[in-house]
Scaffold this motif. Structure first.
Motif, PDB file in Angstrom:
ATOM      1  N   UNK A 154      25.997   1.106 -14.965  1.00  8.90           N
ATOM      2  CA  UNK A 154      24.871   0.599 -14.180  1.00  8.90           C
ATOM      3  C   UNK A 154      25.215   0.559 -12.701  1.00  8.90           C
ATOM      4  N   UNK A 155      24.169   0.635 -11.880  1.00 11.35           N
ATOM      5  CA  UNK A 155      24.371   0.492 -10.432  1.00 11.35           C
ATOM      6  C   UNK A 155      24.617  -0.981 -10.103  1.00 11.35           C
ATOM      7  N   UNK A 156      25.495  -1.254  -9.126  1.00 12.52           N
ATOM      8  CA  UNK A 156      25.703  -2.641  -8.728  1.00 12.52           C
ATOM      9  C   UNK A 156      24.505  -3.164  -7.940  1.00 12.52           C
ATOM     10  N   UNK A 157      24.336  -4.487  -7.928  1.00 13.59           N
ATOM     11  CA  UNK A 157      23.280  -5.096  -7.118  1.00 13.59           C
ATOM     12  C   UNK A 157      23.881  -6.269  -6.344  1.00 13.59           C
ATOM     13  N   UNK A 158      23.244  -6.671  -5.230  1.00 13.77           N
ATOM     14  CA  UNK A 158      23.774  -7.798  -4.459  1.00 13.77           C
ATOM     15  C   UNK A 158      23.958  -9.064  -5.310  1.00 13.77           C
ATOM     16  N   UNK A 159      23.144  -9.176  -6.379  1.00 16.07           N
ATOM     17  CA  UNK A 159      23.247 -10.338  -7.263  1.00 16.07           C
ATOM     18  C   UNK A 159      24.545 -10.408  -8.045  1.00 16.07           C
ATOM     19  N   UNK A 160      25.297  -9.308  -8.065  1.00 13.16           N
ATOM     20  CA  UNK A 160      26.622  -9.338  -8.713  1.00 13.16           C
ATOM     21  C   UNK A 160      27.619 -10.172  -7.910  1.00 13.16           C
ATOM     22  N   UNK A 161      27.252 -10.504  -6.669  1.00 15.14           N
ATOM     23  CA  UNK A 161      28.122 -11.304  -5.799  1.00 15.14           C
ATOM     24  C   UNK A 161      27.461 -12.656  -5.514  1.00 15.14           C
ATOM     25  N   UNK A 162      28.274 -13.662  -5.262  1.00 12.21           N
ATOM     26  CA  UNK A 162      27.743 -15.003  -4.989  1.00 12.21           C
ATOM     27  C   UNK A 162      28.479 -15.627  -3.807  1.00 12.21           C
ATOM     28  N   UNK A 163      27.713 -16.213  -2.889  1.00 11.77           N
ATOM     29  CA  UNK A 163      28.305 -16.884  -1.727  1.00 11.77           C
ATOM     30  C   UNK A 163      28.548 -18.355  -2.074  1.00 11.77           C
ATOM     31  N   UNK A 164      29.736 -18.832  -1.770  1.00 10.12           N
ATOM     32  CA  UNK A 164      30.082 -20.232  -2.040  1.00 10.12           C
ATOM     33  C   UNK A 164      30.652 -20.890  -0.791  1.00 10.12           C
ATOM     34  N   UNK A 165      30.534 -22.202  -0.746  1.00 11.74           N
ATOM     35  CA  UNK A 165      31.187 -22.964   0.318  1.00 11.74           C
ATOM     36  C   UNK A 165      32.303 -23.778  -0.331  1.00 11.74           C
ATOM     37  N   UNK A 166      33.513 -23.711   0.239  1.00 13.00           N
ATOM     38  CA  UNK A 166      34.628 -24.474  -0.313  1.00 13.00           C
ATOM     39  C   UNK A 166      35.360 -25.202   0.817  1.00 13.00           C
ATOM     40  N   UNK A 167      36.150 -26.180   0.432  1.00 13.52           N
ATOM     41  CA  UNK A 167      37.003 -26.875   1.401  1.00 13.52           C
ATOM     42  C   UNK A 167      38.380 -26.238   1.378  1.00 13.52           C
TER      43      UNK A 167
END
Length: 347
Positions: A16-29
């Protein structure tokens, strides 16, 4: 310290082709309490590259590539600046690069795993360390020199597929400088064709989406093709190999057309292409730049000099913000970039 990072959210699946939804932005300390040998770095630029598609699968299909783990920080080529250091070799303000840079705005890293670079080598264009004066440039330069067998005065014709990408755009220019009398680029838009001919000095360019590659290649190269720098594989490569001369050389650099498919690397050839290679004594050897790292330092210096003297032009497509890593990666996989695809993380 609050930092943003990108993790692998899901796998696209083998075919399958990748999509931006395969990645996730998180905030960490991030606690910047450094241990001996560690440094705190601020990320300046991150690279997205075709090989990363293989790392999205549980099995990358390549023994030298480790898969990315789900819900863990993604990594790749990066360049940044040291903000504090407990590593004797690095001090605050040093510019450093790594192949395994986490997709984070700041990171604590082991100083020994970072390479200090001199910004004068790139006239201050620090993103070039991820492309033209980095692993991409080395792949283009050493691929042509080690596997292309280009000889000045031999009247050779070179074809480059994926010619408007990071590696192809450099490979064609290097082929011309090394003595090819004709360099033809294959790419996927009229805008790219224009850039190859007008900006980079290619002899001609073919848009594979709107033109008949076989017919156009016969017109442009009536005497056949001697050297083929292959970034894409698949049917385009079969078409080019069909027009290659006896004793020609295929530089097998990448196979991006096949990366979303569950096939081994390099992917199997058709019987017809295999027969052409054998009957015409055409070499087609897989090129792995990591096997030539003993030549890296001298080659990077050579690339730096060629760029500074304007003998090689560097094209980049730059997107801003760590939140756009997934978008930039997927765009690059579909050919949305001209030259090297870079994401700028901070000033």
């Amino acid at each position: 310290m609050q930092v943003q990072r990108v993790v692998l959210n899901s796998r696209p699946g083998n075919n399958r082709e990748p999509s931006p939804g395969n990645f996730r932005l998180e905030q960490i300390s991030l606690t910047p309490d450094l241990k001996d040998g560690q440094v705190l770095v601020r990320t300046l630029y991150l690279s997205v590259d075709p090989y990363m598609r293989c790392r999205m699968n549980e099995d990358t299909g390549a023994d030298y590539l480790a898969p990315w783990n789900l819900s863990e920080c993604v990594d790749g080529g990066g360049v940044g600046v040291v903000e504090s250091s407990r590593c004797s070799a690095l001090t605050e303000g040093d510019v450093v690069t790594s192949f395994n840079w986490p997709w984070q705005t700041h990171a604590v890293m082991v100083g020994g795993g970072l390479q200090k670079v001199d910004s004068q080598m790139v006239d201050g264009h620090l993103s070039y360390f991820l492309g033209a004066v980095g692993i991409t440039g080395l792949t283009a330069l050493l691929g042509v020199k080690e596997k292309g067998h280009v000889t000045k005065g031999a009247n050779q014709t070179m074809v480059v597929s994926g010619a408007a990408g990071a590696c192809g755009s450099l490979a064609g220019q290097i082929g011309r400088l090394d003595g090819c009398v004709k360099v033809v680029g294959i790419c996927g838009s009229d805008e790219k064709c224009k850039a190859l001919v007008e900006d980079l000095g290619f002899s001609a360019a073919i848009n594979y989406r709107s033109q008949d590659v076989s017919a156009r290649l016969k017109e442009i190269c009536p005497d056949g093709v001697d050297v083929y720098f292959d970034n894409v594989g698949g049917t385009i490569s079969d078409t080019i190999i069909e027009q290659m001369n006896k004793g020609g050389h295929v530089i097998l650099c990448g196979q991006i057309s096949q990366y979303n498919k569950d096939v081994p690397y390099p992917p199997p050839l058709t019987d017809k292409t295999q027969e052409i290679l054998q009957s015409r004594s055409i070499t087609r050897e897989r090129f792995m730049v990591l096997s030539y790292m003993s030549k890296a330092e001298a080659s990077l210096f050579e690339l730096s000099q060629l760029i500074k003297s304007a003998q090689i032009k560097v094209l980049e497509t730059v997107v801003n913000g760590i939140e756009n890593m997934g978008v930039a990666f997927c765009s690059m996989m579909k050919g949305g970039n001209i030259g090297k695809q870079i994401v700028k993380i901070s000033d």
